[in-house]
Design a protein around this motif. Structure first.
Motif, short mmCIF file in Angstrom:
data_model
loop_
_atom_site.label_atom_id
_atom_site.label_comp_id
_atom_site.label_asym_id
_atom_site.label_seq_id
_atom_site.Cartn_x
_atom_site.Cartn_y
_atom_site.Cartn_z
N ILE B 65 0.62 -1.20 0.14
CA ILE B 65 0.11 0.11 0.14
C ILE B 65 0.78 1.16 -0.25
O ILE B 65 1.69 1.44 0.82
N THR B 66 0.75 2.09 -0.86
CA THR B 66 1.62 3.22 -1.32
C THR B 66 0.97 4.66 -0.73
O THR B 66 1.64 5.42 -0.50
N ARG B 67 -0.29 4.53 -0.22
CA ARG B 67 -1.09 5.93 -0.08
C ARG B 67 -0.59 6.17 1.38
O ARG B 67 -0.13 5.12 2.18
N LYS B 191 2.25 2.61 9.10
CA LYS B 191 1.97 3.80 8.47
C LYS B 191 3.24 4.31 7.93
O LYS B 191 3.20 4.83 6.69
N GLU B 192 4.13 4.00 8.38
CA GLU B 192 5.62 4.37 7.97
C GLU B 192 6.01 3.38 6.93
O GLU B 192 7.24 3.60 6.32
N GLY B 193 5.36 2.26 6.70
CA GLY B 193 5.78 1.36 5.67
C GLY B 193 6.52 0.22 6.11
O GLY B 193 7.19 0.21 7.47
N MET B 194 7.31 -0.48 5.12
CA MET B 194 8.07 -1.57 5.80
C MET B 194 9.28 -1.49 4.80
O MET B 194 9.22 -1.11 3.54
N PRO B 195 10.67 -1.92 5.03
CA PRO B 195 11.63 -1.89 4.00
C PRO B 195 11.36 -2.48 2.69
O PRO B 195 10.51 -3.63 3.03
N ALA B 196 11.47 -1.87 1.79
CA ALA B 196 11.09 -2.81 0.46
C ALA B 196 11.74 -4.00 0.10
O ALA B 196 13.10 -4.12 0.60
N VAL B 197 11.27 -5.01 -0.26
CA VAL B 197 11.67 -6.26 -0.84
C VAL B 197 11.40 -6.62 -2.28
O VAL B 197 10.61 -5.77 -2.84
N ASP B 198 12.03 -7.54 -2.82
CA ASP B 198 11.57 -7.94 -4.21
C ASP B 198 10.47 -8.74 -4.25
O ASP B 198 9.68 -8.66 -5.38
#
Lengths: 279, 362
Positions: B65-67, B191-198
């Motif tokens: 979720i990018t919003r 809400k701060e997101g998670m570290p991006a993974v592939d």
């Protein structure tokens, strides 16, 4: 539960009122006049006598009893069928699909039929389903009978083919649970084909669920894990404890099912059978 | 003289102040290591707009979720009772959310208002409901979501706590509903997101208690005694033997980062979750939102719990997901495969040069 209690209250009030009061409210929105009642014979219900006895309900009663005495009574050997319920609505136009009061039946009442007095694809000999508690009670009154109480129903249902109380037999309990664990076939098979129990009653397990006269006071709440708690709340700490038999999963399923019902519900695998006091 | 005295006094004052401040910081640090981390005050953000949740079946996970705002998320789910294969030639009447075991993966964002619509198929025999461990309140939603066959219901909840949560049916008898397959995962993305993974995958372990022994063909009924004794015939990932092997294996390329959202439905056993030939770089223990350990071989996932594990795949090969309680893996089905393709990295792992028969020394 509060909602259904309120509903029952309203309906009880309405039903106790002179019928003239009810008529305009029911008829006013109808585009066509109510069809005339047909002169239809009441279908005969084959019943068997169950001797008085006791059974252990899954939960203690309101008065704290863990064993319930059941007086002798008569119970229909099979549930009421589509054909029989069709006779009822022919004779009682107010209970036809398009005419029944929304207070007493929800959308979906007799929804598996093609029309008011047209079974369509619904097999005549299969149990009638999609009938509300109010409709089932009205049928029973018309047929000169009543719905069994939950105690009577459970008492009858605890009988195996050979014993009045078959619940000590693990094979009997397993068989019931296995039957409940199958999806409901569509269309339903004919009523009266199941194995007779020791009383001669058939189809208590695995064909359809059945309304009982006091189903609205069934004890299991919507969240199964609150049961003991709910008992204490509902019965003011009248000896509230958990279930009497934590292995009787079939009974848990039945009590759970009843806990999800409201009196106007129409459910695709919920029918009813008739009972009478022993004369 | 006055001026230099003033300077000296100022210097002394400064030293004391700085020292005191340093002392304070030190104190704070000391208490930080011992005290529980502060729990943020719950603030309910404004809800803007509405969207329908993307639901995925295992092993797939809905997109990140990018919003950056809270919205109303509509979740539509149907409970069904279906006969399907538990293993080749072995069938079982599963009670399901959404027709599959496990049920769909739900992804929402911390602060979202979830509008949950639950319907029960007309062909169902029994009533169902849903208890989401992401719900704060009585029964996790179970009490207000009870639904008999052919009916529907709805309720709303705020996803106030981020994390990876199990959901399951809680209708009487709850153990039976879970044993028959009624569970899944909901991820409340911080809400701060998670570290991006592939790559992200959905893996859920559970047990089945069949009358027949493991591998016995035909339709197998549920066995209550085995369930009470906690002796399952099957322990599987994603609802059946082979759901993550052969053509159903999950895959990644050398150099990619992989995140597994792992749940354990139980209903009885705790999982010793392990991937043979990999270490988990990060483990978000028990499905919480903090990395509480790095370089983990095996992580324990309780029944009704979860874990998030991240790792980078450095070499190609077949990496086997197991419950490292090994007889479950090799005799009851708890095996999955992660296929990693790409260039070999002999500097990390290679065969030695001295392979061959052992020669007796003279």
């Amino acid at each position: 539960m509060t909602r259904s209690a309120l509903l029952i209250g309203i309906v009880a009030f309405v039903m106790s009122s002179p019928i003239a009061l009810l008529q305009p409210a029911v008829e006013a929105p109808r585009p066509v006049a109510l069809a005339a009642a047909e002169d239809v014979a009441v279908p005969a219900a084959e019943m068997v006598r169950l001797d008085e006895g006791t059974y252990t309900p899954l939960y203690k009663t309101a008065t704290g009893d863990s064993v319930v005495s059941v007086a002798a009574f008569d119970l229909a050997v099979r549930p009421v069928t589509n054909a029989e319920f069709l006779a009822f609505v022919r004779a009682n136009p107010t209970w036809r699909r398009s005419a029944a009061a929304a207070l007493m039946v929800e959308d979906g009442y007799l929804g598996h039929w093609a029309g008011d007095v047209d079974l369509g694809e619904a097999p005549p000999a299969s149990p009638v389903v999609n009938v509300s508690w109010f409709a089932a009670r009205a049928y029973a009154a018309w047929a000169g009978a009543r719905l069994p109480t939950t105690d009577e129903w459970e008492y009858a249902a605890s009988a195996s083919a050979t014993q009045a109380d078959g619940r000590a037999d693990p094979a009997f309990v397993r068989t019931i649970l296995a039957r409940y664990s199958r999806p409901t076939p569509n269309p339903l098979p004919a009523a009266g084909q199941g194995e007779a129990n020791v009383w001669g009653v058939r189809d208590l397990h695995g064909l359809v669920w059945e309304w009982t006269s006091d189903v609205m006071s069934a004890l299991v709440t919507a969240d199964s894990r609150q049961s003991a708690d709910a008992n204490s709340r509902r019965f003011c700490a009248a000896g509230a404890v958990g279930a009497s038999d934590f292995h009787d999963y079939a009974a848990f399923l039945r009590y759970g099912f009843r806990g999800g019902l409201e009196a106007r519900f129409a459910v695709p695998n919920l029918g009813f059978r008739l009972a009478r006091d022993a004369s | 003289m006055t001026r230099s005295l003033a300077l000296v006094l100022a210097a002394i004052a400064l030293t004391v102040l700085v020292g005191f401040a340093a002392f304070n910081v030190g104190l704070a640090r000391t208490s930080d290591t011992n005290a529980a981390p502060e729990i943020a005050e719950i603030t309910l953000p404004d809800v803007t707009g509405v969207e329908t949740a993307v639901l995925t079946h295992a092993p797939n996970v809905p997109p990140v979720i990018t919003r950056d705002y809270a919205t109303r998320v509509v979740v539509n789910m149907e409970t069904t009772e279906v006969e399907k294969e538990l293993a080749d030639g072995v069938s079982y009447t599963f009670w399901t959310f959404g027709g599959d075991v496990p049920g769909p993966f739900i992804r929402v964002r911390e602060g979202d208002l979830v509008e949950f619509h639950l319907s029960n198929a007309a062909s169902s025999t029994v009533p169902h409901n849903i208890d989401l461990h992401a719900v704060t309140g009585t029964g996790g939603g179970a009490e207000i979501s009870m639904v008999v066959p052919g009916h529907a219901t709805s309720f709303e909840f705020r996803a106030i706590k981020p994390g990876l949560y199990v959901y399951h049916c809680a209708t009487a008898p709850v153990g039976l509903h879970v044993a028959n397959g009624m569970y899944g995962l909901i991820f409340v993305q911080p809400k701060e997101g998670m570290p991006a993974v592939d790559k992200e995958f959905y893996v859920m372990q559970s047990e089945f208690y069949t009358s027949g022994k493991m591998g016995e063909k035909g339709l197998q009924p549920f066995d209550l005694d085995k369930a009470v004794d906690e002796e399952p015939e099957y322990v599987v990932f994603n609802g059946r033997v082979g759901a993550l092997t052969g053509e159903n294996a999950i895959s990644a390329s050398v150099g990619q980062t992989v995140r597994l959202f792992v749940g354990n439905a139980g209903p009885n056993l705790t999982s010793s979750f392990h991937v043979i030939g990999e270490m988990f770089d990060h483990v978000y223990g028990e499905g919480g939102t903090r990395v509480n350990q790095v370089n983990v071989q095996t992580t324990s996932i309780p029944s009704g719990g979860s874990a998030i594990v991240d790792f980078k795949v450095d070499v190609p090969g077949r990496f086997t997901l197991v419950d490292h309680a090994l007889f479950r893996a090799f005799n009851k089905g708890a095996v999955g495969i992660l296929e990693v393709t790409g260039d070999e990295h002999p500097e990390i792992l290679r065969e030695g040069t001295s392979a061959g028969p052992v020669t007796a020394s003279r």
